[in-house]
Design a protein around this motif. Structure first.
Motif, PDB file in Angstrom:
ATOM      1  N   PRO A  33     -14.778  12.891  12.432  1.00  0.00           N
ATOM      2  CA  PRO A  33     -15.129  11.838  11.469  1.00  0.00           C
ATOM      3  C   PRO A  33     -14.230  11.848  10.236  1.00  0.00           C
ATOM      4  O   PRO A  33     -14.716  11.885   9.115  1.00  0.00           O
ATOM      5  CB  PRO A  33     -16.591  12.146  11.130  1.00  0.00           C
ATOM      6  N   VAL A  34     -12.922  11.848  10.506  1.00  0.00           N
ATOM      7  CA  VAL A  34     -11.982  11.790   9.381  1.00  0.00           C
ATOM      8  C   VAL A  34     -11.211  10.488   9.499  1.00  0.00           C
ATOM      9  O   VAL A  34     -10.802  10.093  10.596  1.00  0.00           O
ATOM     10  CB  VAL A  34     -11.020  12.998   9.409  1.00  0.00           C
ATOM     11  N   TRP A  35     -11.051   9.841   8.331  1.00  0.00           N
ATOM     12  CA  TRP A  35     -10.398   8.527   8.292  1.00  0.00           C
ATOM     13  C   TRP A  35      -9.141   8.612   7.454  1.00  0.00           C
ATOM     14  O   TRP A  35      -9.145   9.196   6.379  1.00  0.00           O
ATOM     15  CB  TRP A  35     -11.369   7.478   7.732  1.00  0.00           C
ATOM     16  N   TYR A  36      -8.075   8.025   7.995  1.00  0.00           N
ATOM     17  CA  TYR A  36      -6.805   8.050   7.275  1.00  0.00           C
ATOM     18  C   TYR A  36      -6.505   6.656   6.741  1.00  0.00           C
ATOM     19  O   TYR A  36      -6.744   5.665   7.430  1.00  0.00           O
ATOM     20  CB  TYR A  36      -5.665   8.466   8.211  1.00  0.00           C
ATOM     21  N   CYS A  37      -5.958   6.625   5.503  1.00  0.00           N
ATOM     22  CA  CYS A  37      -5.484   5.357   4.957  1.00  0.00           C
ATOM     23  C   CYS A  37      -4.158   5.031   5.634  1.00  0.00           C
ATOM     24  O   CYS A  37      -3.272   5.872   5.713  1.00  0.00           O
ATOM     25  CB  CYS A  37      -5.286   5.467   3.443  1.00  0.00           C
ATOM     26  N   LYS A  38      -4.057   3.823   6.157  1.00  0.00           N
ATOM     27  CA  LYS A  38      -2.834   3.460   6.888  1.00  0.00           C
ATOM     28  C   LYS A  38      -1.649   3.297   5.941  1.00  0.00           C
ATOM     29  O   LYS A  38      -0.508   3.344   6.373  1.00  0.00           O
ATOM     30  CB  LYS A  38      -3.052   2.146   7.641  1.00  0.00           C
ATOM     31  N   LYS A  39      -1.943   3.093   4.663  1.00  0.00           N
ATOM     32  CA  LYS A  39      -0.851   2.751   3.742  1.00  0.00           C
ATOM     33  C   LYS A  39      -0.351   3.953   2.939  1.00  0.00           C
ATOM     34  O   LYS A  39       0.744   3.919   2.408  1.00  0.00           O
ATOM     35  CB  LYS A  39      -1.316   1.660   2.764  1.00  0.00           C
ATOM     36  N   CYS A  40      -1.180   4.963   2.773  1.00  0.00           N
ATOM     37  CA  CYS A  40      -0.720   6.150   2.049  1.00  0.00           C
ATOM     38  C   CYS A  40      -1.229   7.413   2.749  1.00  0.00           C
ATOM     39  O   CYS A  40      -1.720   7.350   3.860  1.00  0.00           O
ATOM     40  CB  CYS A  40      -1.156   6.102   0.569  1.00  0.00           C
ATOM     41  N   ASP A  41      -1.122   8.563   2.098  1.00  0.00           N
ATOM     42  CA  ASP A  41      -1.498   9.808   2.780  1.00  0.00           C
ATOM     43  C   ASP A  41      -2.949  10.217   2.520  1.00  0.00           C
ATOM     44  O   ASP A  41      -3.349  11.336   2.787  1.00  0.00           O
ATOM     45  CB  ASP A  41      -0.545  10.943   2.366  1.00  0.00           C
ATOM     46  N   ASN A  42      -3.731   9.283   2.009  1.00  0.00           N
ATOM     47  CA  ASN A  42      -5.118   9.597   1.674  1.00  0.00           C
ATOM     48  C   ASN A  42      -5.974   9.758   2.950  1.00  0.00           C
ATOM     49  O   ASN A  42      -5.734   9.101   3.948  1.00  0.00           O
ATOM     50  CB  ASN A  42      -5.700   8.479   0.796  1.00  0.00           C
ATOM     51  N   GLN A  43      -6.962  10.638   2.870  1.00  0.00           N
ATOM     52  CA  GLN A  43      -7.895  10.798   3.990  1.00  0.00           C
ATOM     53  C   GLN A  43      -9.263  11.199   3.470  1.00  0.00           C
ATOM     54  O   GLN A  43      -9.384  11.760   2.378  1.00  0.00           O
ATOM     55  CB  GLN A  43      -7.387  11.857   4.974  1.00  0.00           C
ATOM     56  N   LEU A  44     -10.308  10.875   4.223  1.00  0.00           N
ATOM     57  CA  LEU A  44     -11.646  11.305   3.832  1.00  0.00           C
ATOM     58  C   LEU A  44     -12.536  11.453   5.061  1.00  0.00           C
ATOM     59  O   LEU A  44     -12.228  10.934   6.119  1.00  0.00           O
ATOM     60  CB  LEU A  44     -12.263  10.320   2.831  1.00  0.00           C
ATOM     61  N   ALA A  45     -13.617  12.168   4.863  1.00  0.00           N
ATOM     62  CA  ALA A  45     -14.544  12.372   5.975  1.00  0.00           C
ATOM     63  C   ALA A  45     -15.752  11.474   5.777  1.00  0.00           C
ATOM     64  O   ALA A  45     -16.329  11.429   4.692  1.00  0.00           O
ATOM     65  CB  ALA A  45     -14.994  13.830   6.034  1.00  0.00           C
ATOM     66  N   ALA A  46     -16.116  10.716   6.810  1.00  0.00           N
ATOM     67  CA  ALA A  46     -17.272   9.824   6.730  1.00  0.00           C
ATOM     68  C   ALA A  46     -17.785   9.538   8.128  1.00  0.00           C
ATOM     69  O   ALA A  46     -17.024   9.552   9.087  1.00  0.00           O
ATOM     70  CB  ALA A  46     -16.876   8.510   6.045  1.00  0.00           C
TER      71      ALA A  46
END
Ligand SMILES: [Zn+2]
Ligand SMILES: [Zn+2]
Lengths: 626, 250
Positions: free
Chosen positions: A422-435
């Motif tokens: 359940p980790v999501w990556y931002c397609k535009k930058c290196d950001n990621q979060l768990a949700a």
């Protein structure tokens, strides 16, 4: 006549009817009664697509004996049944079925493939359920769970996110056991070893001669290593030297490392950090570059010149030819080698460096007073302090030793069937979060709202590690969870003490701050008459269902329980089961004899102490009731 | 038994628990209690009570057969939902239990004597018991002893004279006399015994001459000679016993 007891007991005639009567009566479902302590067992979930084998049978027999006894003692006895989605095993099975139809999962795509798996699982779950019933298991079917059901998925995501936000879960480049056929990582304990005669190549390596079993990995070498005390190579240590190779000269560093065995070969080894566990560690210690040359399908990568696209075996042949031409091959010897292979498909393991998710077992995180403990320390502590008992106790030491030496746990698997990370990556930058679900809000860094989920799934032991509490409804504050957790006994084979039992202890003590179970009861492995381990390939297996059909469930149960002690392997063979059928017949005959000596009127007598008259009466009652 | 079974369960010794329950059913309930119940001592209330108790104890191990038997006993409730038997100090009859064990010993000893003398099961033998203080106990179990030890007649007295030409069994202060002529077909037995005596004598003779042979004494290892000597004295002993027995038969 209904009241006449038949001459012989025919198990087959009665068993299914009796089981149905029990199940329909609701007696398997305990009542929550806060005035007394419950007795709870979480059934180790058999694979949803599996069939019952003797290992399951012994587990079910022992657990059912305990549950029935405690139920009769008036306790709220709960036995939670369920099945495991067994990610790799199940995915492989469905892939095999698809292959018969000339299909593969890539042609179908992720969604359609998972639908196929779902259909397959739903079908075969019924088989294993009925087989569990056949064993007489008095488990509470109204509380049946599946490691991939909605509730458990929620629990898995919840725990992952908590760990992620605690900084316990991280992503890193690590060398992992890789199966090029399954295209997935394997845990250390999912690797099996096969002894083989292999060739050892003695090759000229610049100014050195060294021995290697894998000349093709020369393309990924970044160093050579010697033992620090080896005088032969002292003057080279720390130097960078150029080595002539099949693709031209390349540079390596000479490092000194304790891990090198000066007695192996010439005492100097080539270091391929990307494709050997030992070499990866040497590279970490000496900050050496890591150069990957083999890809996830087991083929040579683009950076391998004319060898690119070859399999490692093809490449080995070609590169040896070329090295011979250059006069680089000194001699070839045979030697005995322990080859590591995939436990699922037998393909040789290819150690690869890849990006994986890990659980950090050494980060202090569990608050206790002013101190913080690591999840590993906590898991050691609960056993050491006796909060969890292990039967037999000899396994306590083995457990502690294993746990103390535990490394970070790689939890990602490159397969489709399982709990998606359940980790999501931002397609535009290196950001990621768990949700748990796709974020609805924009990226906090770049303000875009394009999210993509990690493609990998979790190691199947991650979800089964939550089994005792996720099955009771956690993270919801359910009445079941409040009353029935921690459970009483975890009964399983000693062969999965580390695979599973240890992981349940880690996951539960971290998540809940309490133990998953009070006692671990470990049964032994099942062997044949001559003491050999039973296996399909050896053809010495016994099918418990066939035995039930022939001799009845009670006889099979007795053969698995009588004469065996916790932690010790047991021998099972057909004559033994047949012997216990006679045992059952004797019980039947004695009851029959007793019944033939009493009348219907006698049966209605309500027994009191006044009925005890003769010396014989007193003697038999004493021997029973003392 | 219940106390021990519970303890085994606490310590996860399931095999021990199961074995104890089975032993109770087999060697106590079937071999003795049911046998005793065949006679005038039959007590259906106790017979059924104990049957039910052990079905409950058996149930966790063999749920199907125990539940099936239960159906013949109870129409309403299932065995699976019954209460586990508990220890009951009201039902511990230490004195009587000891008495019963004495009776078992008595019957067992008569039975093994019968088999020692190869008495056919159909043949009834007679017995006289001097029971001392146990007379009341034995009297109340006269029928049981008589039937289970296959006795034709049984007399129980407090004490009495020694009875010649009988086998005697002693259990504490109790003396059981079994007249030999009941157990033995004298003529047949005399025949057998004299044959055996002849054989023994012949064997002893050859053993003696071997031991008198100087060549053997010189050449054979010491241990072998010792062994042969030992053998000789054993055989002579047996011969003496056989002769005594022969005398007693005449
Ligand atoms: Zn594989
Ligand atoms: Zn972004």
């Amino acid at each position: 006549m209904e009241n006449q007891i038949e001459k012989a007991y025919e198990a087959k005639k009665y068993e299914d009817k009796i089981y149905k009567k029990w199940e329909d009566s609701g007696v398997f479902t305990p009542k929550i009664d806060k005035s007394k302590k419950p007795f709870v067992i979480s059934m180790p979930p058999p694979n949803a697509t599996g069939v019952l084998h003797l290992g399951h049978a012994v587990m079910l027999a022992i657990e059912d004996i305990l549950i029935r006894k405690h139920r009769m003692m008036g306790e709220s006895a709960l036995w939670v049944p369920g099945t495991d989605h067994a990610s790799i095993a199940t995915q492989n099975k469905v892939e095999q079925l698809l292959a018969q139809k000339n299909l593969d999962r890539h042609k179908l795509g992720r969604e359609k493939f998972l639908e196929e798996v779902k259909k397959y699982v739903a079908n075969s779950q019924n088989i294993i359920r009925n087989q569990i019933r056949k064993m007489g298991s008095s488990c509470d079917w109204t509380r049946e769970r599946y490691t991939l059901d909605e509730g458990l998925t929620n629990a898995v995501q919840e725990v992952f996110i908590r760990m992620y936000n605690d900084g316990l879960i991280y992503r890193g480049n690590r060398i992992v056991n890789w199966c090029p056929r399954c295209e997935s990582t394997l845990a250390d304990d999912e690797v099996e070893y096969k002894e083989l005669k292999e060739k050892l190549y003695w090759i000229k390596y610049g100014p050195f001669i060294l021995a290697t079993s894998r000349p093709e990995t020369k393309l990924g070498d970044t160093a050579v290593a010697v033992h620090p005390k080896d005088k032969r190579y002292k003057k080279w240590i720390g130097k960078k030297i150029m080595i002539p190779g099949v693709l031209g000269e390349f540079e390596v560093t000479v490092v000194a490392d304790e891990a090198v065995d000066p007695k192996f070969g010439t005492g100097i080894i080539k270091v391929t950090p990307a494709h050997s566990f030992a070499d990866f560690e040497i590279a970490q210690r000496h900050k050496l570059p890591v150069k990957s040359v083999i890809d996830q399908k087991g083929k040579m990568m683009e950076n391998c010149g004319k060898y690119a696209g070859m399999t490692t075996t093809e490449c080995r042949k070609e590169i040896l030819k070329d090295m011979e031409k250059m006069g680089l091959v000194e001699k070839i010897e045979e030697y005995n080698h322990n080859l590591s292979v995939c436990y699922r498909c037998g393909t040789p393991i290819e150690p690869l460096v890849s990006r994986q998710w890990f659980i950090n077992v050494d980060k202090p995180i569990i608050k206790e007073g002013n101190k913080k403990k690591t999840i590993k320390e906590k898991a050691v502590e609960v056993v050491k302090e006796g909060k969890i008992q292990i039967v037999p106790t000899k396994f306590k030491k083995i457990y502690s030793h294993w746990m103390e030496n535990l490394h970070d746990w790689c939890i990602s698997r490159q397969i489709w069937f399982g709990h998606r990370i359940p980790v999501w990556y931002c397609k535009k930058c290196d950001n990621q979060l768990a949700a748990k679900t796709k974020p609805k809000t924009a990226c906090s860094k770049c303000k875009n709202n394009h999210w993509t989920q990690d493609p990998d799934t979790l190691d199947t032991w991650f979800s089964s590690g939550l089994w005792t509490f996720s099955t009771l409804g956690w993270p919801e504050k359910t009445k079941d969870f409040e009353y029935f957790h921690p459970t009483s006994v975890m009964e399983t084979g000693y062969d999965i003490l580390f695979f599973w039992v240890a992981r349940m202890i880690i996951m539960t003590t971290y998540t809940l701050g309490e133990i998953p179970f009070e006692t671990v009861y470990l049964h032994g492995l099942i062997r044949d008459k001559s003491g050999k381990k039973m296996s399909k390939s050896a053809g010495n297996g016994i099918d418990p269902l066939e035995m039930i059909e022939k001799y009845g469930t009670d006889a099979v149960r007795l053969s698995l329980v009588i004469g065996s002690t916790p932690g010790n392997d047991m021998r099972i063979y057909e004559e033994k089961i047949a012997g216990y059928r006679n045992f059952i017949n004797k019980i039947w005959n004695s009851a029959r004899f007793a019944l033939m000596n009493v009348s219907e009127k006698d049966k209605k007598i309500k027994f009191t102490k006044k009925h005890i008259k003769s010396v014989a009466d007193k003697w038999i009652i004493r021997n029973c009731k003392n | 038994m219940i106390k021990e079974v519970d303890k085994d369960f606490e310590n996860f010794r399931l095999s021990d628990a199961g074995t104890k329950i089975y032993d109770f059913i087999w060697s106590k309930y079937c071999d003795w209690y049911l046998e005793i119940s065949k006679g005038e001592n039959k007590n259906p209330a106790v017979l059924l009570f104990v049957l039910k108790e052990f079905l409950k104890l058996l149930h966790p191990f063999v749920p199907f057969v125990s539940e099936k038997i239960w159906e013949f006993l109870e129409k309403k409730d299932m065995l699976i939902a019954e209460n586990w038997p508990t220890f009951d100090k009201e039902l511990i009859f230490t004195k009587e239990a000891k008495g019963m064990e004495l009776i078992h010993e008595l019957i067992n000893k008569i039975r093994s004597l019968r088999s020692e003398f190869k008495v056919e099961p159909s043949k009834k033998i007679n017995a006289i018991i001097y029971a001392g203080d146990q007379k009341v106990l034995l009297d109340s179990n006269l029928e049981v002893i008589k039937r289970m030890a296959l006795l034709g007649s049984l007399e129980i007295k407090k004490s009495g004279q020694k009875i010649p030409e009988s086998k005697i069994i002693c259990i504490k202060e109790i003396e059981v006399y079994l007249p030999l002529k009941d157990m033995i077909d004298t003529e047949k037995e005399l025949n057998r015994v004299s044959k055996e005596i002849t054989q023994k004598e012949r064997f002893i003779k050859s053993l003696r001459s071997k031991l008198n042979n100087q060549g053997f004494i010189k050449n054979a290892p010491k241990e072998v000679i010792e062994k042969e000597k030992e053998r000789l004295s054993e055989e002579e002993n047996t011969l003496k016993k056989l002769k005594d027995f022969q005398k007693s038969l005449k």
